[in-house]
Design a protein around this motif. Sequence first.
Motif, PDB file in Angstrom:
ATOM      1  N   ARG C 159     -37.010 -15.016  18.000  1.00 31.76           N
ATOM      2  CA  ARG C 159     -38.323 -15.570  17.741  1.00 31.76           C
ATOM      3  C   ARG C 159     -38.328 -16.490  16.522  1.00 31.76           C
ATOM      4  O   ARG C 159     -38.974 -17.531  16.515  1.00 31.76           O
ATOM      5  CB  ARG C 159     -39.279 -14.409  17.494  1.00 31.76           C
ATOM      6  CG  ARG C 159     -40.681 -14.832  17.274  1.00 31.76           C
ATOM      7  CD  ARG C 159     -41.588 -13.785  17.865  1.00 31.76           C
ATOM      8  NE  ARG C 159     -42.900 -13.869  17.284  1.00 31.76           N
ATOM      9  CZ  ARG C 159     -43.771 -12.878  17.335  1.00 31.76           C
ATOM     10  NH1 ARG C 159     -43.432 -11.736  17.908  1.00 31.76           N
ATOM     11  NH2 ARG C 159     -44.950 -13.031  16.823  1.00 31.76           N
ATOM     12  N   TYR C 160     -37.601 -16.096  15.475  1.00 28.56           N
ATOM     13  CA  TYR C 160     -37.745 -16.829  14.219  1.00 28.56           C
ATOM     14  C   TYR C 160     -36.593 -17.793  13.917  1.00 28.56           C
ATOM     15  O   TYR C 160     -36.810 -18.853  13.350  1.00 28.56           O
ATOM     16  CB  TYR C 160     -37.933 -15.857  13.058  1.00 28.56           C
ATOM     17  CG  TYR C 160     -39.220 -15.091  13.189  1.00 28.56           C
ATOM     18  CD1 TYR C 160     -40.439 -15.760  13.073  1.00 28.56           C
ATOM     19  CD2 TYR C 160     -39.232 -13.735  13.489  1.00 28.56           C
ATOM     20  CE1 TYR C 160     -41.639 -15.083  13.238  1.00 28.56           C
ATOM     21  CE2 TYR C 160     -40.423 -13.053  13.652  1.00 28.56           C
ATOM     22  CZ  TYR C 160     -41.633 -13.724  13.534  1.00 28.56           C
ATOM     23  OH  TYR C 160     -42.812 -13.076  13.699  1.00 28.56           O
ATOM     24  N   ARG C 163     -36.726 -21.484  15.028  1.00 27.28           N
ATOM     25  CA  ARG C 163     -37.742 -22.259  14.310  1.00 27.28           C
ATOM     26  C   ARG C 163     -37.348 -22.468  12.850  1.00 27.28           C
ATOM     27  O   ARG C 163     -37.789 -23.422  12.216  1.00 27.28           O
ATOM     28  CB  ARG C 163     -39.087 -21.565  14.378  1.00 27.28           C
ATOM     29  CG  ARG C 163     -39.659 -21.647  15.781  1.00 27.28           C
ATOM     30  CD  ARG C 163     -40.992 -20.971  15.853  1.00 27.28           C
ATOM     31  NE  ARG C 163     -41.150 -20.339  17.151  1.00 27.28           N
ATOM     32  CZ  ARG C 163     -42.267 -19.742  17.545  1.00 27.28           C
ATOM     33  NH1 ARG C 163     -43.286 -19.680  16.738  1.00 27.28           N
ATOM     34  NH2 ARG C 163     -42.339 -19.218  18.726  1.00 27.28           N
ATOM     35  N   TYR C 169     -40.310 -23.480  10.581  1.00 23.67           N
ATOM     36  CA  TYR C 169     -40.674 -22.349   9.731  1.00 23.67           C
ATOM     37  C   TYR C 169     -39.842 -22.373   8.460  1.00 23.67           C
ATOM     38  O   TYR C 169     -38.643 -22.616   8.496  1.00 23.67           O
ATOM     39  CB  TYR C 169     -40.385 -21.027  10.453  1.00 23.67           C
ATOM     40  CG  TYR C 169     -41.448 -20.605  11.444  1.00 23.67           C
ATOM     41  CD1 TYR C 169     -42.511 -21.450  11.780  1.00 23.67           C
ATOM     42  CD2 TYR C 169     -41.384 -19.349  12.041  1.00 23.67           C
ATOM     43  CE1 TYR C 169     -43.468 -21.045  12.699  1.00 23.67           C
ATOM     44  CE2 TYR C 169     -42.335 -18.939  12.957  1.00 23.67           C
ATOM     45  CZ  TYR C 169     -43.382 -19.795  13.288  1.00 23.67           C
ATOM     46  OH  TYR C 169     -44.321 -19.390  14.184  1.00 23.67           O
ATOM     47  N   ASP C 224     -43.709 -19.378   6.284  1.00 21.35           N
ATOM     48  CA  ASP C 224     -44.097 -18.816   7.579  1.00 21.35           C
ATOM     49  C   ASP C 224     -43.483 -17.452   7.844  1.00 21.35           C
ATOM     50  O   ASP C 224     -44.042 -16.637   8.564  1.00 21.35           O
ATOM     51  CB  ASP C 224     -43.656 -19.783   8.679  1.00 21.35           C
ATOM     52  CG  ASP C 224     -44.119 -21.192   8.377  1.00 21.35           C
ATOM     53  OD1 ASP C 224     -45.250 -21.514   8.730  1.00 21.35           O
ATOM     54  OD2 ASP C 224     -43.341 -21.953   7.752  1.00 21.35           O
ATOM     55  N   VAL C 225     -42.297 -17.220   7.284  1.00 24.90           N
ATOM     56  CA  VAL C 225     -41.612 -15.959   7.523  1.00 24.90           C
ATOM     57  C   VAL C 225     -41.372 -15.304   6.166  1.00 24.90           C
ATOM     58  O   VAL C 225     -40.691 -15.878   5.317  1.00 24.90           O
ATOM     59  CB  VAL C 225     -40.253 -16.188   8.219  1.00 24.90           C
ATOM     60  CG1 VAL C 225     -39.566 -14.866   8.466  1.00 24.90           C
ATOM     61  CG2 VAL C 225     -40.440 -16.962   9.509  1.00 24.90           C
ATOM     62  N   GLU C 250     -44.906 -12.325   9.619  1.00 26.54           N
ATOM     63  CA  GLU C 250     -45.147 -13.718   9.961  1.00 26.54           C
ATOM     64  C   GLU C 250     -46.513 -14.093   9.408  1.00 26.54           C
ATOM     65  O   GLU C 250     -47.461 -13.322   9.470  1.00 26.54           O
ATOM     66  CB  GLU C 250     -45.123 -13.906  11.488  1.00 26.54           C
ATOM     67  CG  GLU C 250     -45.339 -15.357  11.881  1.00 26.54           C
ATOM     68  CD  GLU C 250     -45.242 -15.588  13.390  1.00 26.54           C
ATOM     69  OE1 GLU C 250     -44.665 -14.716  14.074  1.00 26.54           O
ATOM     70  OE2 GLU C 250     -45.746 -16.610  13.851  1.00 26.54           O
TER      71      GLU C 250
END
Lengths: 323, 265, 566
Positions: C159-160, C163, C169, C224-225, C250
């Motif tokens: 998911r991360y 990005r 992100y 973002d993270v 997040e």
Amino acid sequence: MSRVLVIAEVADGVFNDISLQCLAAARALAGPEGEVEAMLVGASVRPHAARLAAGGADYVTVVDDARLATYTTEPWLAAARAQLAAAPAAAVLLPATTIGNDLGPALAASLGAASVVDADGVAIEDGRPVAWRVGFDRKVRTTWAPEGDRPLVATLRDGAAPMPGPDAARAGTIRTLALDEVLAGGGFLTKVVRRDVAARTVNLRDADVIVAAGAGVGSPEGVDLVRRLAAALGGEVGATRAVVDAGWLSADRQIGQTGATVRPDLYIACGISGAIQHRVGMLDSRTVIAINTDPNAPIFRSAHYRIVGDLKAVIPKLLKLLS
Amino acid sequence: MALTIAVVAREVWDTRDLSGTVLDENGRLRPGALPTRYEPEDLNALEAALRLKDAQGATVTVLSPGEVRQVDVAREALYRGADGAVRIAADPDELDDAALGALLAAAIRKLGSVNLVLVGTAVPDTAGSLLARHLAQALGWPAILWVDAIEETAADRVIARRAIEMGYESVEAPLPALLAIGVALLEDDPRAPRPAKAMLKLKLKKAEVPVWTPAELGIPDPAARCVTRRRRREPVPPRVIETRTVDPENEAELRAMLDSVRKGA
Amino acid sequence: MANFYTDNKDLAFIVEQTVDWPAILAWKETFGEGDCPWADADEAKATFIEMLRDPVGELAANRIAPRAEEVDDIGCRFENGDVVFPEALRRNLKDLCDAQLMGMTIPRRYGGLQFPETVYTAAIEIISQADASLMNFFGLQGGIAETIAQFAPDELKERYLPRMSTGEYTGAMALTEPDAGSDLAAVQTRAKDAGGGLTAQQDPATGLWTISGTKRFITNGCGDVILVLARSEDPEKKGGGRGLSFFLVEKNPRVRVRRIEHKLGIHGSPTCELYFDECPAYLIGARGMGLARYTAWLMLAARLAIGAQAQGIIQAALVEAENYARQREQFGKPIRELPQVAAMLADLHMLAQASRAVLYAVSEIVDLHQGAEARGLREETRRYGRLAEALTPIAKYYTTEVANRIVYDALQIHGGNGFMQEYPIERLYRDVRITNIYEGTSQIQINWAIPRLVRGDLDDLTAAMAAHTLADADLARLQEEVNRCHEIYRAVIGWLREKDAPFREMVGPQVIDMFVEIYAAWLLLRQAERWEYKRRVAARFIRRLGPRVAMNRDLVLNARMETIEP
């Protein structure tokens, strides 16, 4: 040599007197027995024809039409081709401006003629015209000649030939050509849709002292300091393109590739880093003083006096010393 | 009509700050005396093409005349985001603009469906004339020179702003057309064209750059197309400028400088 | 055109001639297989060099550096609950994304470049030379992403990480709290399960966690993270560090930036106070291992990155000092020619190179550790892990302290002008000051390293360095000098084994200085085998090493606890 054509330039109603240098160069190529032709294309350009005659043109062909208010390649090219069809020339000379450097190579390419732009001089060698340019960081002079007996089309930089004194007694023969005649069905492919062009109010080329502002002036206040220094020295204010683009000084004060080429006795560069596009316009100044905060600014390589410092501090000191 | 753009990429001698002599005793360029670089205005032209691609989608193909000397400009263009690159087998230093223009025009025709050609306006030290004009003529297309910014593109035309002596003018040309890009794209920031894209560079480091020979382009003897011949190169005696450093804090030095230059003037 | 890689001769020398790429790559890559983009180590090395030149060096010199002044002047602002970046910073971030550099160490399967840490270290140095504050986006991304890649469940990685690779992100690590700075075991932020209650319980139905509380001094907290260290266990049962777990949050409305700090330097990096209000969070790894395992791992990566940031500031200051000293004339000549200024500059260059030698040697060891771990080589993993754990804090300490000293003297060379905002050295002076504070102060680094030195974790390494034979007679003589210093150092360490922990901590700075300067001297000698110029640098460094080691020995032997009592 039989005949040399000069395509003179009038831009926004202002006669470009490098055209006269081109006439002098043309006379040198044509020899006393040869013919020097001049051509003038534009709107309301007819009154300038006499200057060309006085400057040494035996014949002046004028294409004067309201549709030619601003330069575009196609009609100018058509006019030049029509002229050369009627009176073939061994060489064609133009001022090395954005007009000349557009039209000259276009004309050469359409005729299959040899082409040199930004020439620093032209001459006859072995009976043929040649043109040269100094390049490679002013270390090398390259001379080009036409292959075979083709004509040479060359654009001349300011100073490539002496400025002839006008000879009012010379009248020359002035002819006119109609635009529709030269276009012969061809049209205007490109068109100018907007212009943001200033009127020329100063001629920096005549100034003995120029104090020029670069991006380093930083603000209109910085420009004001430059103005005061110029006034104190009885000189003119010059500018780099960046300063003109910022709207701090008018375009007629611009020095460099798309501005004036100047050779004053004293040139003071204030906050000018010295990109080659600017330096080509001032390299032949007799004495150069450069003021810049960046010790590695290229301008210092062309400077006789090098002042590393902030012009906002340095200029007031100079003003104090001058008062 | 989507834009299909061809961009010319020249590897030129980097003639800034040359130290030492450039020519040998026979008036030839001394090999090794000069570094090369991606012609800066050609790089601006690539940047202009890639901005069009970013903004509206376009296919960008780079045409690079000559063999790689020091900088592989075709590859550098691919790394920045050009969609394709072709090398034209010819020595640009030994061909004039007419011959080079003919070769490039043939390559552009071979690419097919190109409707916009971008090239730097600059005249390299080795060139006699403006390649842009010769190329436009060989293509039979209209051209706009000294372009700073591409203002508008439509299906059938382009409007570009060009820098002229006393300001700017916006010129419209029907497509297909050639734009010769000037010194800068006139933005305060960024002033420099984009760098390479890392992933792309990794992916394309071994990509084949096809070479088109003059014969394939229908011009088996490009030298025969030359109309301007280089007659000679001569060394120019260096202009020696003796630079004196003046300390701005030192009033006496400033005064001496002013006295000396005003006496001279 | 300027290029911050090719213009930096010492960095290029290290990357191209000293780093043992084949060793690093032997464990990190399988040539010619899978998604490995290279046929052999030479090809990979050539790619690394090419990438550091363009885009990294190109971007840094021609787009990022020109914006540094504006980023610093305008800084980040806090408006209506949002962190607002200066336009120049937004352009920098876009440029980094466009150049596809944000995922430099992220695995290729997640869209990253999967370059070794050593390449990343060089890239961080280069970017930091242009704008130190930008490093907090570019240089922290790696550690955060690597922590996720290493410990998070697959669905979070998928998911991360892609990005983060594109730069869509950016990350933050939320460790510090108002009452837990250097002492992270004091972290209070309560993580609780969705079912409520103060102790951590995982909801058997959803498995979801929430966290509440305040984090402070969070670099890029608006990212973002966010990796969060939070108390998940009942303090009655598991107190201190054992009660802390690691979470991923997040960005969402339940975590708010409450304010950003007004700082001395790195104005282009927003430092946020974060408020978590029953904010949903994903647990990373095992409960109760938050501090000991994951934070420790993350901090190792971050410390190396801060070292590289300091090295970038060093390079920027060096360039400014050199330029100034060459152009500024006093007493009728450039001040570069005045003996005191020349000596200062010689020291600046020497220290800059000593610091860089240590930084990249340690970076290489971190790479070897990571490679061994990835290969499942247990013995090598243990060996290099022990080296990396001891050397990373030492490298962070040394580079950041040297950076402070260099910037101090670089400003001094500027005289009064250096005090003025017109000169970039003024910004460097402010920016460098945080480097020996954040990601653990110098004092924390020393406390981390001292027990490891006393325990002898680096003895094998130093023995090997001392045993290295130099063919060149001059260099061999210098090596003997360094080895003599090493013997003195060993005697001091032996003596310290009898002392208690408080005493060792008190004399820690002297002990670490002895160690790191000896280590740097060996490294400079190795460099001198390959580059003539380095002989002078090594000679100058080693000529001062003897007196310095003797001084530090005397300071340690004469130290008394009672003298520091209030």
